[in-house]
Scaffold this active site. Structure first.
Site, mmCIF file in Angstrom:
data_model
loop_
_atom_site.group_PDB
_atom_site.id
_atom_site.type_symbol
_atom_site.label_atom_id
_atom_site.label_comp_id
_atom_site.label_asym_id
_atom_site.label_seq_id
_atom_site.Cartn_x
_atom_site.Cartn_y
_atom_site.Cartn_z
ATOM 1 N N THR A 481 5.723 36.161 29.627
ATOM 2 C CA THR A 481 6.464 35.235 30.487
ATOM 3 C C THR A 481 5.714 35.047 31.799
ATOM 4 O O THR A 481 4.864 35.865 32.171
ATOM 5 C CB THR A 481 7.880 35.766 30.785
ATOM 6 O OG1 THR A 481 7.781 36.963 31.579
ATOM 7 C CG2 THR A 481 8.628 36.072 29.502
ATOM 8 N N CYS A 482 6.070 33.990 32.513
ATOM 9 C CA CYS A 482 5.409 33.713 33.796
ATOM 10 C C CYS A 482 6.214 34.320 34.944
ATOM 11 O O CYS A 482 6.361 33.714 36.003
ATOM 12 C CB CYS A 482 5.229 32.214 33.994
ATOM 13 S SG CYS A 482 6.777 31.302 34.135
#
EC number: 4.1.1.19
Length: 614
Positions: A481-482
């Site tokens: 995920t970012c």
């Protein structure tokens, strides 16, 4: 061999043999073989394995332990249990659970209308249903419908307004009525993250004053005979047995007092959930200080003594410990996509014809380092790095010099660890705390391990193979995920060490254990990553078979669940491709085909390993 604390957390469900982790059942299949089997069928990305035999094992352990304690203390009450659906509502868990508990007084607990529908559909004949949580008139009517179709159901009252609604519905619908339970707000509290579930300021339950008023209401409405159970809960994952013993004494006395007041059909004490699971991988960091045998023994003995002293009937015992039943049946498998320090190899070193003196000295340290001088040279290189970074900030060296500094430090650290890997040197441990390898995993912690992100709950983690080789890299784990919270950082008090592998040439998988409680139902679609591909592993006499395989949702499925018009999205994208002035007709067809393929796949990453897609 490195066992990753398997003796603490696995409860003999899994074992290590010949350098791989295996299911300790039947022919003892290796998890790595199961993973390869599924991946060869085309299912990539993270995987969630379920082991139905472990569900049955936990149910049997729970019932065997309480029945043994009851026999030991000559206890006259009966034992019943329900599984709280909030812990895991997934059909591939619930259905095997109900199949494995046929013939036992083991049912389901619901906390919402949807969960109650599941309980009404799948609870076995003669097994109990309990309903907790706040209820409206419609949910209470569902409870009456359950009683009408033959279920043994108890509606647990959380407040006096609910009791008034039950009285109203009883007049409207008539017999048969569900049983009524009263949730008690005890002074006793649990321990740990979930301790606020108990105590006088807890969210649920009746105070002593409200309890007396509830008895009065039941008497006036001629429903006191339907009051059969009192319920309490002092928190999930009770780590210490002492608060439970205190709570049992408190609720036992309340039970006896209510019977003396005329509630003669009150025959059951529901001790709620809280039976802890041991998650630790490290000695001295235990999550509980008791055994299942001690837990059941203390409950049975305490209630027997109170009933004896108060000259009242020994109550039936109900328990709702969902974590204990479900946690161990599921294992999350995450492929490692990248080790970030592998960018620091000799190929990345771009030395000049004339280098700054400190860089030249660091290069000499790297070339001449040996086991005898390893620690000394390591300290020197770290000192040089600090000096060189300061020189860069002051403008005395350039970016290439800075790059060479970083590469040389990592090369020296890796060489020192390799030279001293068979020694437990304090300096090495300290260095590994400062410079961890970052392992990028093809999964989302927000989706698959939300309790780690939200509550700091640790889960046992280990590689599937190479367990006959000593791991040398202190590891921090990153998801894809970012979000910076998508990281399991290295913790020197509970260190994780993994192997130094080249994932461009060989696969490396990590397994997270005990993820079967809460994680699936709490998982969120951060970055729109969906649930992993999941399947059950049925252990057979001659091996195993893959069953109930559910592939991770495609990108279009995820968008559709969010109420996007996926047909419109496809139409818009197709039109943009057709309108593009940058593409000829053949290229438009090619890109459109590639786009449709991507939309029909899940959103997890695909990398190239030995020329093959992950």
């Amino acid at each position: 061999m490195v066992d990753y604390g398997i003796k603490f957390w696995s409860n003999d469900d899994f074992i290590i043999e010949n350098g791989v982790i295996k299911v300790n059942y039947g022919k003892k299949p290796a998890l790595i073989d199961i993973v390869k089997d599924v991946r060869e069928k085309g299912f990539k990305g993270p995987l969630l394995m379920r082991f139905p035999h472990l569900i049955e094992k936990q149910v049997n352990k729970l019932f065997d332990s309480f029945h043994h304690s009851m026999q030991t203390y000559k206890y006259k009450g009966n034992f019943h249990a329900v599984f709280p659906l909030k812990v895991n509502q997934m059909p591939h868990f619930v259905l095997p659970l109900m199949n494995s508990s046929v013939g036992k007084s083991y049912g389901l607990e619901a906390g919402s209308k949807s969960e109650l529908i599941i309980a009404m559909a799948y609870t076995n004949k003669n097994a109990p249903i309990t309903v907790n949580g706040f209820k409206d008139k419609e949910m209470i009517k569902l409870g009456f419908i359950a009683a009408n179709i033959g279920h043994s159901i108890t509606l647990t009252i959380e407040g006096l307004n609910e009791l008034e609604t039950i009285i109203q519905v009883a007049k409207e619908m008539g017999e048969p009525h569900p049983n009524i339970g009263l949730r008690i707000r005890l002074h006793s509290t649990g321990t740990g993250i979930w301790a606020k579930s108990g105590g006088i300021n807890s969210k649920f339950g009746l105070t002593s004053t409200e309890l007396l008023e509830a008895i009065s209401l039941l008497e006036k409405s001629n429903l006191l005979h339907k009051f059969t159970m009192i319920h309490f809960h002092i928190g999930s994952q009770i780590s210490d047995i002492s608060p439970l013993k205190k709570a049992i004494r408190e609720v036992g006395n309340i039970y006896a007092e209510l019977r003396k007041m005329g509630a003669k059909n009150l025959t059951a004490v529901n001790i709620g959930g809280g039976l802890a699971v041991e998650y630790t991988q490290h000695e001295g960091n235990n999550n509980r200080n008791y055994t299942l045998s001690e837990f059941s023994g203390d409950v049975v003995f305490s209630l027997k003594e109170i009933a004896k002293n108060k000259k009242e009937k020994e109550p039936d015992i109900f328990i709702e410990s969902g974590r204990f039943i479900s946690a161990n049946h599921a294992v999350l498998i995450a492929p490692v996509l990248e080790l970030f320090s592998q960018e620091y190899d000799e190929k990345a070193l771009k030395l000049k014809e004339k280098n700054p003196p400190l860089i030249a000295e660091m290069f000499d340290l790297y070339k001449t380092i040996s086991e005898k001088n390893a620690i000394e040279y390591l300290h020197d290189s770290l000192d040089h790095m600090e000096s060189l970074l300061t020189l860069f900030d002051l403008g005395y060296i350039d970016l290439q010099d800075r790059s060479n500094t970083e590469v040389l430090v990592h090369l020296i650290i890796k060489k020192v660890i390799k030279l001293l890997k068979h020694k437990n040197h304090n300096d090495i441990i300290r260095i590994q705390e400062q410079v961890q390898e970052r392992y990028l995993l093809n999964c989302s912690f927000f989706q698959s391990l939300p309790d780690y992100w939200g509550l700091g709950q640790n889960f046992p983690v280990m590689p599937l193979d190479r367990l006959n080789k000593k791991p040398t890299r202190s590891a921090s784990l990153w998801d894809i995920t970012c979000d910076s919270d998508g990281e399991i950082a290295f913790d020197s008090s509970k260190p994780l060490y993994l192997h130094d592998v080249d994932v461009t040439k060989e696969e490396y998988f990590l397994a997270f254990f005990l993820v079967g409680a809460y994680q699936e139902v709490l998982g969120m679609r951060h970055n729109l990553f969906t649930h992993p591909t999941e399947f059950s592993v049925i252990i057979k006499e001659k091996g195993y078979e893959i069953d109930r395989l559910l592939e991770a949702q495609t990108i279009l499925d995820v968008l559709d669940d969010l109420d996007y018009d996926t047909k419109e999205i496809e139409r818009i994208l197709k039109q943009k491709i057709e309108d593009s002035l940058l593409l000829d007709e053949d290229r438009k067809k090619e890109i459109l085909g590639q786009l449709y393929i991507m939309l029909s796949e899940n959103g997890y990453l695909r990398t190239i390993i030995n020329g093959e897609k992950e």
